[in-house]
Enzyme design. Structure first.
Site, PDB file in Angstrom:
ATOM      1  N   ARG A   1      -1.331  -2.951  -6.184  1.00 55.13           N
ATOM      2  CA  ARG A   1      -2.735  -3.366  -6.292  1.00 55.13           C
ATOM      3  C   ARG A   1      -2.885  -4.362  -7.452  1.00 55.13           C
ATOM      4  O   ARG A   1      -3.567  -5.378  -7.322  1.00 55.13           O
ATOM      5  CB  ARG A   1      -3.583  -2.110  -6.553  1.00 55.13           C
ATOM      6  CG  ARG A   1      -5.025  -2.351  -6.888  1.00 55.13           C
ATOM      7  CD  ARG A   1      -5.826  -1.058  -6.843  1.00 55.13           C
ATOM      8  NE  ARG A   1      -5.887  -0.355  -8.106  1.00 55.13           N
ATOM      9  CZ  ARG A   1      -6.403   0.863  -8.300  1.00 55.13           C
ATOM     10  NH1 ARG A   1      -6.883   1.531  -7.273  1.00 55.13           N
ATOM     11  NH2 ARG A   1      -6.436   1.416  -9.476  1.00 55.13           N
TER      12      ARG A   1
ATOM     13  N   ARG B   1      -7.071  -4.501 -13.601  1.00 57.46           N
ATOM     14  CA  ARG B   1      -7.540  -3.422 -14.473  1.00 57.46           C
ATOM     15  C   ARG B   1      -6.575  -3.214 -15.624  1.00 57.46           C
ATOM     16  O   ARG B   1      -5.362  -3.191 -15.445  1.00 57.46           O
ATOM     17  CB  ARG B   1      -7.636  -2.121 -13.664  1.00 57.46           C
ATOM     18  CG  ARG B   1      -8.892  -2.026 -12.850  1.00 57.46           C
ATOM     19  CD  ARG B   1      -8.901  -0.811 -11.984  1.00 57.46           C
ATOM     20  NE  ARG B   1      -8.643   0.445 -12.707  1.00 57.46           N
ATOM     21  CZ  ARG B   1      -8.897   1.631 -12.200  1.00 57.46           C
ATOM     22  NH1 ARG B   1      -9.407   1.730 -10.986  1.00 57.46           N
ATOM     23  NH2 ARG B   1      -8.635   2.719 -12.877  1.00 57.46           N
TER      24      ARG B   1
END
Ligand code: AMP
Length: 183
Positions: free
Chosen positions: A129, A141
């Protein structure tokens, strides 16, 4: 009809993906403590400053701060018809707090649904991801690193996994295969 659901599962299990689908289907809000904290960090608010280091390291943020966020959202009018909670509760103490909050509003938790997975698959998913987001020029993130992920997984096994027994006792625990396809 009211639907109050808690989604359980380690980071990368797909809670966000399933929560979005449930939200769409039943038109109830998706309350993600991770999303709330990340947006506080982005906005540079007092809450954001207080939780930033914990979130980046992958450790649980101080409970009082997280509970304040949830209390605010659970008492919102749109949560009266229901909600999908994702990322909260993460400890037995948080689950007890949620029970108290809901009792105070005459709400009843209908189900705690676990997305069952294994750690090796999660590591692949999360690192994947992060790579995909980076390749697409999107923000990655801060806690989607291998180092933070290990801390997040350890926190899950130690602090969050006991919720299974808690909700089994309450008779509302369900487990589904988090490695099956999204549908
Ligand atoms: P998530 O997006 O749910 O994986 O959450 C990202 C990070 O936010 C976690 O690793 C914690 O640092 C923090 N966080 C989210 N929910 C909670 C919670 N219920 N209690 C404490 N910290 C939380």
């Amino acid at each position: 009809m009211t639907i109050h659901i808690v989604l359980l599962g380690p980071p990368g299990a797909g809670k966000g993906t399933q929560a979005a689908r449930i939200t769409q289907r039943y038109d109830i809000p998706h309350l993600s403590t991770g999303d709330i904290l990340r947006s506080a960090i982005r906005s540079g608010s007092e809450l954001g400053k207080q939780v930033q280091d914990y979130v980046t390291r992958g450790e649980l943020a101080p409970v009082a701060l997280v509970v304040d966020c949830i209390r605010e959202r659970v008492s919102c009018d749109d949560a009266r018809r229901g909600f999908v909670l994702d990322g909260f509760p993460r400890t037995i103490a948080q689950a007890e707090t949620l029970d108290g909050l809901m009792r105070g509003c005459d709400m009843v938790l209908g189900a705690a649904i676990e997305l069952a997975t294994d750690d090796a698959s999660l590591l692949c998913r999360i690192i994947g991801r992060a790579r995909e987001a980076a390749a697409a020029g999107q923000a990655v993130r801060a806690d989607d690193t291998e180092e933070s992920l290990k801390v997040r997984l350890a926190a899950f096994h130690k602090q969050t996994a006991p919720l299974r027994g808690y909700y089994e006792q309450a008779g509302i625990f369900r487990s589904v295969d988090g490695l099956a396809d999204v549908e």
